[in-house]
Design an enzyme around this catalytic site. Structure first.
Site, PDB file in Angstrom:
ATOM      1  N   HIS A  17       0.604  -1.602  -0.117  1.00  0.00           N
ATOM      2  CA  HIS A  17      -0.177   0.378  -0.005  1.00  0.00           C
ATOM      3  C   HIS A  17       1.459   1.034   0.118  1.00  0.00           C
ATOM      4  O   HIS A  17       0.678   1.937  -0.823  1.00  0.00           O
ATOM      5  CB  HIS A  17      -1.198   0.091   1.388  1.00  0.00           C
ATOM      6  CG  HIS A  17      -2.152  -1.144   1.454  1.00  0.00           C
ATOM      7  ND1 HIS A  17      -1.878  -1.707   2.416  1.00  0.00           N
ATOM      8  CD2 HIS A  17      -2.780  -1.390   0.155  1.00  0.00           C
ATOM      9  CE1 HIS A  17      -3.040  -2.316   2.520  1.00  0.00           C
ATOM     10  NE2 HIS A  17      -3.397  -2.829   0.925  1.00  0.00           N
ATOM     11  N   LYS A  41     -17.826  -5.329   8.361  1.00  0.00           N
ATOM     12  CA  LYS A  41     -16.587  -6.705   8.023  1.00  0.00           C
ATOM     13  C   LYS A  41     -15.559  -6.082   8.726  1.00  0.00           C
ATOM     14  O   LYS A  41     -15.189  -5.464   9.428  1.00  0.00           O
ATOM     15  CB  LYS A  41     -16.559  -5.343   6.917  1.00  0.00           C
ATOM     16  CG  LYS A  41     -15.232  -6.116   5.611  1.00  0.00           C
ATOM     17  CD  LYS A  41     -14.844  -5.395   4.561  1.00  0.00           C
ATOM     18  CE  LYS A  41     -13.876  -6.012   3.503  1.00  0.00           C
ATOM     19  NZ  LYS A  41     -13.393  -5.469   2.531  1.00  0.00           N
ATOM     20  N   ARG A  90      -2.276  -5.982  -8.124  1.00  0.00           N
ATOM     21  CA  ARG A  90      -1.092  -7.519  -8.395  1.00  0.00           C
ATOM     22  C   ARG A  90      -0.736  -8.753  -8.837  1.00  0.00           C
ATOM     23  O   ARG A  90       0.071  -8.178 -10.187  1.00  0.00           O
ATOM     24  CB  ARG A  90      -1.335  -7.730  -6.710  1.00  0.00           C
ATOM     25  CG  ARG A  90      -1.133  -6.702  -5.582  1.00  0.00           C
ATOM     26  CD  ARG A  90      -1.511  -7.559  -4.461  1.00  0.00           C
ATOM     27  NE  ARG A  90      -2.399  -7.416  -4.542  1.00  0.00           N
ATOM     28  CZ  ARG A  90      -3.328  -8.305  -3.569  1.00  0.00           C
ATOM     29  NH1 ARG A  90      -2.410  -7.920  -1.997  1.00  0.00           N
ATOM     30  NH2 ARG A  90      -4.577  -8.187  -2.950  1.00  0.00           N
ATOM     31  N   SER A 128      -2.486  -7.651   3.181  1.00  0.00           N
ATOM     32  CA  SER A 128      -2.604  -7.143   4.841  1.00  0.00           C
ATOM     33  C   SER A 128      -3.342  -9.015   5.325  1.00  0.00           C
ATOM     34  O   SER A 128      -2.988  -9.032   6.672  1.00  0.00           O
ATOM     35  CB  SER A 128      -4.438  -6.521   4.798  1.00  0.00           C
ATOM     36  OG  SER A 128      -3.712  -5.453   4.379  1.00  0.00           O
TER      37      SER A 128
HETATM   38  O1  PNS Z   1      -8.751  -2.832   0.040  1.00  0.00           O
HETATM   39  P1  PNS Z   1      -9.990  -3.496  -0.466  1.00  0.00           P
HETATM   40  O2  PNS Z   1     -10.654  -4.458   0.961  1.00  0.00           O
HETATM   41  O3  PNS Z   1      -9.535  -4.231  -1.689  1.00  0.00           O
HETATM   42  O4  PNS Z   1     -10.871  -1.520  -0.039  1.00  0.00           O
HETATM   43  C1  PNS Z   1     -12.040  -2.272  -1.442  1.00  0.00           C
HETATM   44  C2  PNS Z   1     -13.509  -0.980  -1.279  1.00  0.00           C
HETATM   45  C3  PNS Z   1     -13.122   0.154   0.015  1.00  0.00           C
HETATM   46  C4  PNS Z   1     -12.353   0.094  -2.274  1.00  0.00           C
HETATM   47  C5  PNS Z   1     -14.352  -1.168  -1.677  1.00  0.00           C
HETATM   48  O5  PNS Z   1     -14.965  -2.000  -1.089  1.00  0.00           O
HETATM   49  C6  PNS Z   1     -15.703   0.133  -2.056  1.00  0.00           C
HETATM   50  O6  PNS Z   1     -14.954   0.857  -2.034  1.00  0.00           O
HETATM   51  N1  PNS Z   1     -16.900   0.198  -0.717  1.00  0.00           N
HETATM   52  C7  PNS Z   1     -16.890   1.404  -0.215  1.00  0.00           C
HETATM   53  C8  PNS Z   1     -18.552   1.037  -0.909  1.00  0.00           C
HETATM   54  C9  PNS Z   1     -18.688   1.426  -2.137  1.00  0.00           C
HETATM   55  O7  PNS Z   1     -18.679   1.960  -3.245  1.00  0.00           O
HETATM   56  N2  PNS Z   1     -19.144  -0.047  -3.146  1.00  0.00           N
HETATM   57  C10 PNS Z   1     -19.582  -0.315  -3.935  1.00  0.00           C
HETATM   58  C11 PNS Z   1     -18.222  -0.201  -5.407  1.00  0.00           C
HETATM   59  S1  PNS Z   1     -19.035  -1.116  -7.017  1.00  0.00           S
END
Ligand code: PNS
Length: 157
Positions: A17, A41, A90, A128
């Site tokens: 990150h 979550k 990645r 993570s």
């Molecule tokens: O680190 P991660 O878990 O891969 O991050 C995922 C994240 C936080 C970017 C994604 O879950 C997100 O944007 N969540 C917010 C809710 C949202 O907007 N959902 C619609 C996305 S299509």
């Protein structure tokens, strides 16, 4: 002014990150690291702890701001007047999920573009989840996370 958001769970932030944050901060005037505050979550660290670790890890990057967000990413981006979302890729396994998310976000708000930065090969295996597993089993996570995270992980396990 170019303003971008690097969203994620960051439970906890890893060196992978950090590599994306450093590279993206050079491409933008302001980079907002958005920590998802999602009560449904399950995470090891609270949103407050995740923000604290990120703030410590990014303290030498003057154009980086760390905050939490709830709800839709596109709403957060609108609220922050940011039209770029940064995500790291990645491996090919990340691609399907990331493509779906970027296309859905673009459908929800066509002014928001997702920019993908490919992970440095050094960090392409890092997540993570694996870091937490190594720490929970007594392994050394020093090469994988910022030093402030090493301390937090050793306190947690
Ligand atoms: O680190 P991660 O878990 O891969 O991050 C995922 C994240 C936080 C970017 C994604 O879950 C997100 O944007 N969540 C917010 C809710 C949202 O907007 N959902 C619609 C996305 S299509």
């Amino acid at each position: 002014m170019t303003k971008a958001i690097f969203p994620g769970t960051f439970d906890p932030v890893t060196n992978g990150h950090m590599d994306i944050i450093k590279r993206a901060s050079k491409m933008t005037d302001e980079l907002i690291v958005g920590v998802l505050n999602n009560s449904s979550k399950h995470s090891l660290f609270s949103p407050k702890e995740r923000v604290e670790m990120l703030k410590e890890a990014t303290k030498d990057l003057p154009n980086v701001r760390v905050c939490t967000f709830q709800g839709l990413l596109v709403d957060f981006a609108r609220q922050e007047h940011a039209c770029i979302v940064i995500r790291g890729l990645r491996a090919i396994t990340d691609f399907e999920y990331e493509l779906q998310m970027s296309q859905m976000n673009h459908k929800l708000d066509s002014t928001i573009e997702t920019l993908f930065l490919t992970a440095n090969i050094e960090y392409s295996f890092l997540s993570s989840t694996t870091v937490k597993e190594i720490a929970s089993l007594g392994g050394d996570v020093t090469p994988f996370v910022p030093s402030c995270v090493v301390k937090k992980l050793s306190k947690s396990f």
